[in-house]
Design a protein around this motif. Structure first.
Motif, short mmCIF file in Angstrom:
data_model
loop_
_atom_site.label_atom_id
_atom_site.label_comp_id
_atom_site.label_asym_id
_atom_site.label_seq_id
_atom_site.Cartn_x
_atom_site.Cartn_y
_atom_site.Cartn_z
N ASN A 195 0.25 -14.05 -11.40
CA ASN A 195 0.82 -13.78 -10.18
C ASN A 195 -0.14 -12.73 -9.24
O ASN A 195 0.38 -11.57 -9.60
N GLU B 200 2.66 -12.58 -4.99
CA GLU B 200 3.85 -11.59 -4.81
C GLU B 200 3.52 -10.22 -5.40
O GLU B 200 4.00 -9.24 -4.99
N HIS B 201 2.74 -10.12 -6.39
CA HIS B 201 2.44 -8.86 -7.04
C HIS B 201 1.06 -8.35 -6.69
O HIS B 201 0.84 -7.03 -7.24
N TRP C 287 0.57 -9.88 -1.33
CA TRP C 287 1.59 -9.42 -0.52
C TRP C 287 2.12 -7.92 -0.32
O TRP C 287 2.72 -7.69 0.59
N VAL C 288 2.05 -7.18 -1.57
CA VAL C 288 2.57 -6.00 -1.73
C VAL C 288 1.49 -4.92 -1.54
O VAL C 288 1.84 -3.63 -1.55
N GLY D 72 7.59 -9.03 -3.22
CA GLY D 72 6.26 -9.59 -2.53
C GLY D 72 6.94 -10.52 -1.29
O GLY D 72 6.35 -10.46 -0.20
N ALA E 206 7.24 -6.04 0.86
CA ALA E 206 7.42 -4.42 0.45
C ALA E 206 6.34 -4.03 0.11
O ALA E 206 5.49 -4.80 -0.57
N GLN E 207 5.82 -2.91 0.67
CA GLN E 207 4.41 -2.41 0.19
C GLN E 207 4.68 -1.16 -0.79
O GLN E 207 5.44 -0.32 -0.49
#
Lengths: 1015, 90
Positions: free
Chosen positions: A558, A561-562, A565-566, B49, B53-54
C-alpha cells in the motif's frame, strides 16, 4: 409442502403463481437498506439489480461522522459493505437510474429503468482526479451539505462506489478541458439517457429519506444566520473527511465554539397533519453529536432543547445517561420560541419558556437544528409507478406484516416505511429480502452466475520469479512518489524477474497485461504496489488466478494510503518508504506457497429455539424459503407473550395473528414442532450442529446447519406501589386483560405510572414498549368509556415514529399526561377506601391527588430467566442487562459473531410484536444466506498444525476465541476445525513448540519480511 | 522461545549521555516498525490516507491478521536490526 407455499407472501390471498418465475430481484435505493437486502439476496442465490438515483451508492450513512450508541466511525463500519456490494458477482449496480414502469405479476415482473447520463464512462474512469484539477467551474458540494464547494466534475466522496467521476451538467460550461486532460477517454459530454427493461420476480423499495428543510421553520434563522446549521451539516463539520477536516469551527468566523445549543423536533412531532410523527433518531444523534463535539473541543458546553428524550432503542438509555453524567450535556425540557443573531459577536440568543412559565434568554455560539426525516423526493412518483399505497405522511403503507405493501410481490424496507434508525433499517431490509426469498424460493439459483474453474500451474519445483507492478494511480501516487525510480529499484531485488509501472494498475487493460506478463515471464509470485489491499487485493488475486497462479502467491503493498497521501510534501521520503515497503513484500513473497481453501458441507435444516411470535415467524419464514425447521418450545403451548395481548394500537388483532401463526407452524410439513422441550447440549459447528433436546425426559439428538435464538423475555413484576397487595394495582398487561374482558365499565379514574422497573438502578434500560402500551390502553378506555379520566404519569413519552399520532390523539381525547422526575416519584397510598396517587405537576406547581379506581403500572420487560444458560450452551454473549448481544449493534443486529447463529425478538431487546416479526424474518434470511449455499467456504488463511512437532499442551485451545482448536483424544495432538478458524493467528503465537502456523502468515514468511524491514 | 544473538550482534542500547540526548533532540530521526491489525489499525491507517492526514514518514507498517498474532520475534527482530521502536496496533 402444503398450500402454505402458495400464499407465502401474505397469507391472506391464495393466488396461483404463474409458471415462469424469475430468480432475479429489483432493489430500488442503495442506502444501507438497499445494500443489506441486495447482499442477503445475492448470497441466497438471487440475481440483484440495485438501482440508485444518485451517482454513488450507500445513501446517508457516509455523511455521518459517528454512529450511536457505540460511537463507531460511520464510514469505517460501512465501507466493507460497500466493497461487498460493489464486488459481488450477482449484484448489478445501476446508478443515476430510476424506475419508470412496472408490469406483470408477483414472480414475474417487467421493470423499466431509466438511466440518466453521467457523462463519464464508469468502466473507463479510474478516478485519478486530473479532470477535477482543470475544471474551472465550482459548484455547491452536496455531500458536505453546502458547507463548501467542489468542481462541476466531481466524485461525491473519497470512498464512493462506483469509484468514478460525474458531471453536474446544470453547472458545467462544457469548456472541454476535462475531456482533454482525461488520459483514458472516459468523458463524453454527449452521453444520452437510456431505458432498459429488466425481468424480475420481485421488487424491494428502499429509497430512504430526505431531511426536513430547516428554512421552513423561520423562527430559527436557518439560512439567515451563518452559525445556525442542520444536524447533518454538523456531522460534516465533525467529520475528518468534512470541510474542515474535523476541526470544529463555526461558519461565521472560523472560531471554535464554546457553547452549542441543539434544538430538537425541527420538522417532527408537529401536531398539524403533515408531520405528526416522531423522526425516531434525532434525540440520539443530537446526544452523539454533543458528545463527539465535546471530544473535539474540550470544555465545550452543550444544551439540548427537547420535549421528551426518546432514548428507546437497545443501549440508548444508558448512552443518554452517559451523555448527562460523563459529558455534562444539559437536556432542557422546553421548546425554543425564537433564535436571534447578535450583531457584534454573531452569537445567537435563544428565547424559551420554562415549564413553570418563566421566560428565559440564553446566548450560544452556535445552534444545531435537529432536523427530522421525511419521505425522499420523488417517492410519490415511485409509489405510483410501483403501485404501492402511501400513508397520510407520505411513507409507504404496510399491509399486515412490516415490509409487505399493497402490491403483492413489491416489498418495502427502511425509512420509506416510516422513520427508524440504522439497526432497525438493517433488520427490516433483511426481512424484506426474506419475503422475496419466500416468494421466489423455487427459482433460487436460476439467474445467478458462478465463477469458472481455471486449472492451476504447479510452481512447487520452480525457483521464485517475482513480478512487481507499481501503480501511479493517475497522479495520486505518481505526483508524490517517483514511480519509475521505485520500479527500477524493485528490479534490483533478489528473485525479481520483472518490474514495471502502470498509470492505473486496477484498470481492465492493466490486469490483462499482468496476466500476459505472468505467462511470458514465467512469473510465479506477484507483488502489486498501489492502494489498500483491503479493497483491491481481491481484484489482483482474481487476475493472477485467471493466469493460472494460485491467488495466494500474491503480496500487496500500500503506497497510496500509507505513503503518497500521507507524506505529500516529502516526495523523497515517500519514495524511500515505497521502496522499503516493496522490498519487505518481495522478501515475503519469495517464501510464499499456494493455499487451497477448504469447504464444509452444510446440513440444510435449522433449529429455532422459542415458540413465541418471533420463533414462530422465523420458522414459517425458513420453511417457506424451503428449509426444514425444528421448532423447540420450552412450555407446552406455542405463543409466548403474544398470548397476553388482546388488541394493538394500529387496529391489528393479536388473537388472529397468533391463531394464523400457530396454524401455519403446525400445518407446514417442513416444521417439526417440539413443545415441552429444552435444549440441553450443543455440539458441532456452523453447517453441522448436533444438539440434544430433552422432551419430557426423552432425549433426542438433532443435526442442523444453523440456529435461531428467539427465546423471548418476561414482564417485570414490581415490588413497589402496593402491587400484589391491593387488587386495584395491576400491571399494564393485566389492565389490557381487564379492558378486553369488559371489566372497566363504570370506572371513573385510571392512573398509569410509567417506567416502573425500567430506567432504574436495577434495570438501567428503557423497555421501549410501555409508552405505546399505555397510550394504546388509554385510548381503548376512552373509546369504551369516554367519561373515564385517564392520567398517565411519565418521565418521557417514548412513542416513536408514526405512532406519535396516537399520542396526539390521546391528548385530544382528554387523556392527561403528567411528567414526573425520578427524584420525585408519584406517591401511592393504598388503604381500605381505595388507592390515592399523589404527584407534583410541574406546570401547575401543585401536588395533585387522584383517587384511582385502577392503578396500572407500566412494568417493562426483563431478560429471559434462561439467558445465562442459553449463553453458555450456544456460546452467545449477553449484554450488561442480560439480553443476548448481537455481533454489531449497528450493522449486524440479528447475527452473532459466530456464523450459523442468529437472534430475534425480545431475547434481543424489548420491542413491539410487529418489530419482533420483522426481526424474525431478518434472522431467517440471514440463516438462509448460509443454508442455501452448496457448501461453506472456510477462511483461507487458517491455522495449521505440524503433528510431528506438536506436544499436545493445549495452549492453542485456550488462546482460541472461536473454539476452532482442539486436542485429538486419540493422537494427543492439536487440530484445527477449518470452518471455525477465523485466521487470527493467536494460537500460533501461543504455541511453544512452533507446531502451529498460520497459512500466508507463517513465521518464516513474516521473519523474511521483518528482516527486510530495516531502513 | 528465545532469540539468539549471533556472536557479532549486540542489542544497540546506547548510553544516554548529555551529548547523545542533545544530539537526539536536534536531528534524531527514529526508525519505527508498526505491526498493525488488518481489521482496525491497518484500516485506521487507510483512513488517515483517505482523509489526507499528514504524518512523518518514519514508520513502516506491517499488516497482520490480528495483533494477537504478533510473535515476540517480530518485535525483537527489528530492534536487533537497529529499529528505534516497534509499534503494535490492535
Amino acid at each position: 409442502m402444503s398450500s402454505n407455499k402458495k400464499n407465502a407472501n401474505k397469507g391472506a390471498v391464495v393466488r396461483e403463481m404463474p409458471a415462469k418465475k424469475k430468480g432475479a430481484v429489483l432493489v430500488i435505493g442503495s442506502g444501507i437498506s438497499g445494500m443489506q437486502s441486495s447482499l442477503d439476496l445475492a448470497e441466497a442465490g438471487f440475481k440483484v439489480y440495485l438501482i440508485e438515483r444518485k451517482p454513488s451508492i450507500a445513501g446517508t450513512m457516509p455523511m455521518l461522522d459517528k454512529t450511536f450508541p457505540t460511537n463507531d466511525c460511520s464510514m469505517c463500519i460501512l465501507s466493507p459493505k460497500v466493497v461487498d456490494v460493489g464486488g459481488h458477482m450477482n449484484i448489478e449496480v445501476m446508478t443515476m437510474s430510476e424506475l419508470i414502469g412496472l408490469e406483470g405479476e408477483p414472480g414475474n415482473f417487467q421493470a423499466s429503468i431509466k438511466t440518466h447520463p453521467r457523462y463519464v464512462d464508469v468502466d473507463l474512469c479510474v478516478s485519478c482526479g486530473r479532470c477535477e484539477t482543470v475544471c474551472p467551474q465550482t459548484v455547491t458540494n452536496k455531500f458536505n451539505q453546502g458547507l463548501d464547494e467542489c468542481k462541476a466534475i466531481y466524485k461525491p466522496y473519497a470512498q464512493a462506489f462506483p469509484n468514478a467521476y460525474v458531471i453536474d451538467k446544470e453547472n458545467c460550461i462544457e469548456c472541454g478541458q476535462c475531456e482533454e486532460k482525461c488520459g483514458r477517454n472516459a468523458i463524453d459530454h454527449n452521453m444520452q439517457e437510456e431505458v432498459k427493461s429488466l425481468a424480475v420476480g420481485a421488487v424491494i423499495l428502499s429509497p430512504g429519506f430526505d431531511i426536513f428543510d430547516a428554512g421552513l421553520r423561520g423562527e430559527f434563522g436557518f439560512g439567515v444566520y451563518d452559525n445556525v446549521v442542520t444536524s447533518l451539516q454538523f456531522e460534516r463539520l465533525l467529520s475528518a473527511s468534512g470541510p474542515n477536516q474535523g476541526h470544529l469551527i463555526r461558519p461565521s468566523d472560523e472560531k471554535e465554539p464554546k457553547k452549542i445549543a441543539f434544538i430538537q423536533c425541527v420538522g417532527s412531532r408537529e401536531p398539524g397533519k403533515e408531520r405528526n410523527y416522531c423522526s425516531g433518531v434525532c434525540c440520539m444523534y443530537a446526544t452523539k453529536e454533543a458528545m463527539v463535539a465535546q471530544e473535539h473541543a474540550p470544555g465545550l458546553q452543550t444544551s439540548i432543547f427537547c420535549m421528551d428524550v426518546r432514548a428507546y432503542g437497545k443501549g440508548f438509555e444508558q448512552y443518554y445517561k452517559r451523555g448527562q453524567d460523563e459529558y455534562g450535556i444539559q437536556y432542557v425540557k422546553c421548546m425554543v420560541s425564537s433564535v436571534k443573531e447578535l450583531q457584534q459577536s454573531n452569537n445567537l440568543l435563544l428565547r424559551y419558556s420554562m415549564p413553570d412559565g418563566s421566560l428565559q434568554e440564553e446566548e450560544f455560539d452556535m445552534v444545531v437544528l435537529s432536523v427530522g426525516i421525511q419521505p425522499s423526493e420523488g417517492t410519490v412518483e415511485l409509489a405510483r409507478v410501483a403501485g404501492v399505497g402511501l400513508d397520510e405522511f407520505g411513507f409507504c403503507k404496510t399491509e399486515g406484516e412490516m415490509c409487505t405493501t399493497s402490491h403483492e410481490g413489491v416489498f418495502v424496507a427502511g425509512t420509506f416505511a416510516g422513520p427508524k434508525d440504522i439497526p432497525e433499517t438493517v433488520a427490516e431490509s433483511s426481512a424484506a429480502a426474506a419475503y422475496v426469498s419466500r416468494l421466489l424460493s423455487d427459482v433460487r439459483g436460476t439467474c445467478t452466475e458462478t465463477k469458472p474453474d481455471i486449472p492451476e500451474r504447479d510452481v512447487s519445483e520452480e525457483p521464485p520469479r517475482v513480478g512487481v507492478f507499481v501503480c501511479n494511480c493517475g497522479i495520486n501516487i505518481g505526483s508524490v512518489i517517483n514511480v519509475p525510480e521505485v520500479a527500477k529499484y524493485a528490479k534490483t531485488l533478489k528473485d525479481v524477474a520483472h518490474a514495471s509501472e502502470f498509470l492505473f494498475a486496477c484498470a481492465q487493460d492493466s490486469l490483462e497485461k499482468i496476466k500476459k506478463r505472468i505467462k511470458s515471464q514465467k512469473l510465479n509470485r506477484v507483488v502489486v504496489a498501489s492502494c489498500t489491499p483491503r479493497t483491491h487485493a481481491p481484484l489482483f488475486q482474481n487476475a493472477i488466478s485467471e493466469a493460472g497462479l494460485n491467488p495466494y502467491l500474491y503480496e500487496h503493498v500500500n503506497i497510496r494510503e500509507h505513503s503518497s497521501w500521507v507524506h505529500k510534501d516529502e516526495c523523497d521520503k515517500a519514495t524511500e518508504k515505497a521502496k522499503d515497503l516493496i522490498r519487505m513484500s518481495v522478501a515475503k513473497s519469495r517464501t510464499l506457497s499456494p493455499i487451497y481453501t477448504t469447504f464444509t458441507d452444510i446440513n440444510r435444516k435449522a433449529l429455532v429455539v422459542g415458540g413465541g411470535a418471533a420463533g414462530m415467524s422465523a420458522s414459517i419464514s425458513l420453511a417457506e424459503q424451503g428449509f426444514d425447521v425444528y421448532l423447540v418450545e420450552k412450555t407446552t403451548e406455542l405463543g409466548g407473550n403474544l398470548k397476553e395481548l388482546h388488541y394493538s394500537i394500529d387496529g391489528q388483532e393479536p388473537g388472529t395473528i397468533l391463531e394464523d401463526m400457530k396454524n401455519k407452524v403446525t400445518d407446514h410439513a417442513g416444521i417439526n414442532v417440539l413443545t415441552g422441550s429444552e435444549v440441553v447440549e450443543v455440539g458441532g459447528y456452523p453447517g453441522s450442529y448436533r444438539t440434544k433436546i430433552n422432551t419430557a425426559g426423552k432425549m433426542q439428538e438433532i443435526v442442523h446447519g444453523c440456529t435461531v435464538l428467539a427465546t423471548g423475555a418476561g414482564e417485570v413484576k414490581p415490588s413497589e406501589y402496593h402491587y400484589g397487595e391491593n387488587p386495584k394495582v395491576v400491571t399494564q398487561t393485566e389492565l389490557e386483560g381487564k379492558i378486553s374482558r369488559g371489566e372497566m365499565t363504570g370506572i371513573k379514574n385510571v392512573v398509569m405510572i410509567q417506567c416502573v422497573g425500567s430506567r432504574s438502578e436495577e434495570r438501567p434500560y428503557c423497555s421501549r414498549i410501555c409508552c405505546t402500551q399505555a397510550v394504546k390502553n388509554a385510548l381503548k378506555i376512552k373509546e369504551t368509556n369516554p367519561a373515564a379520566n385517564v392520567y398517565v404519569l411519565y418521565r418521557d413519552i417514548r412513542v416513536y415514529g408514526t405512532k406519535e399520532k396516537y399520542y396526539t390523539e390521546a391528548r385530544q381525547k382528554g387523556v392527561i399526561f403528567i411528567r414526573y422526575e425520578p427524584e420525585a416519584k408519584p406517591e401511592v397510598i393504598a388503604g381500605e377506601n381505595g388507592v390515592e396517587v399523589k404527584i407534583k405537576d410541574h406546570i401547575l406547581g401543585y401536588t395533585l391527588s387522584i383517587d384511582a379506581d385502577v392503578l396500572a403500572l407500566s412494568t417493562g420487560v426483563m431478560p429471559g430467566a434462561d439467558n445465562e444458560k442459553l449463553s453458555q450452551l450456544f456460546k452467545a454473549s449477553l449484554n450488561d442487562e442480560g439480553f443476548l448481544l448481537e455481533a454489531h449493534m449497528k450493522l449486524r443486529p440479528v447475527d452473532f459473531a459466530a456464523d450459523g447463529l442468529y437472534l430475534c425478538g425480545l431475547a434481543h431487546s424489548p420491542k413491539l410484536v410487529s418489530e419482533s416479526i420483522a426481526q424474525a424474518n431478518a434472522a431467517a434470511m440471514r440463516a438462509v444466506t448460509l443454508l442455501s449455499k452448496d457448501r461453506l467456504q472456510n477462511v483461507a488463511m487458517t491455522a495449521t498444525v505440524d503433528e510431528e512437532t506438536c506436544i499436545g499442551c493445549g495452549l492453542c485451545v485456550k488462546s482460541c476465541s472461536y473454539d476452532a482448536r482442539y486436542i485429538d483424544e486419540d493422537t494427543g495432538v492439536a487440530g484445527v476445525t477449518g470452518v471455525l478458524c477465523q485466521g487470527c493467528g493467536a494460537c500460533v503465537v501461543a504455541c511453544p513448540s512452533g507446531a502451529s502456523q498460520q497459512k500466508g502468515f507463517e513465521k518464516g514468511q513474516m521473519l523474511a519480511l521483518m528482516k527486510a524491514a530495516m531502513f | 522461545m528465545s532469540v539468539a544473538l549471533k556472536d557479532n550482534e549486540r542489542l544497540p542500547v546506547e548510553e544516554f549521555t548529555d551529548e547523545v540526548r542533545q544530539q537526539s533532540q536536534q536531528d534524531f530521526e527514529p526508525r519505527i516498525i508498526g505491526l498493525v491489525c488488518n481489521w482496525c489499525s491497518y484500516a485506521g491507517a487507510d483512513l488517515a490516507g483517505t482523509s489526507r492526514a499528514q504524518y512523518s514518514p518514519n514508520i513502516r507498517l506491517v499488516r497482520v491478521m490480528c495483533s494477537g498474532a504478533v510473535d515476540p520475534l517480530y518485535i525483537l527482530r527489528p530492534i536487533i536490526d537497529g529499529a528505534d521502536g516497534v509499534l503494535v496496533g490492535g
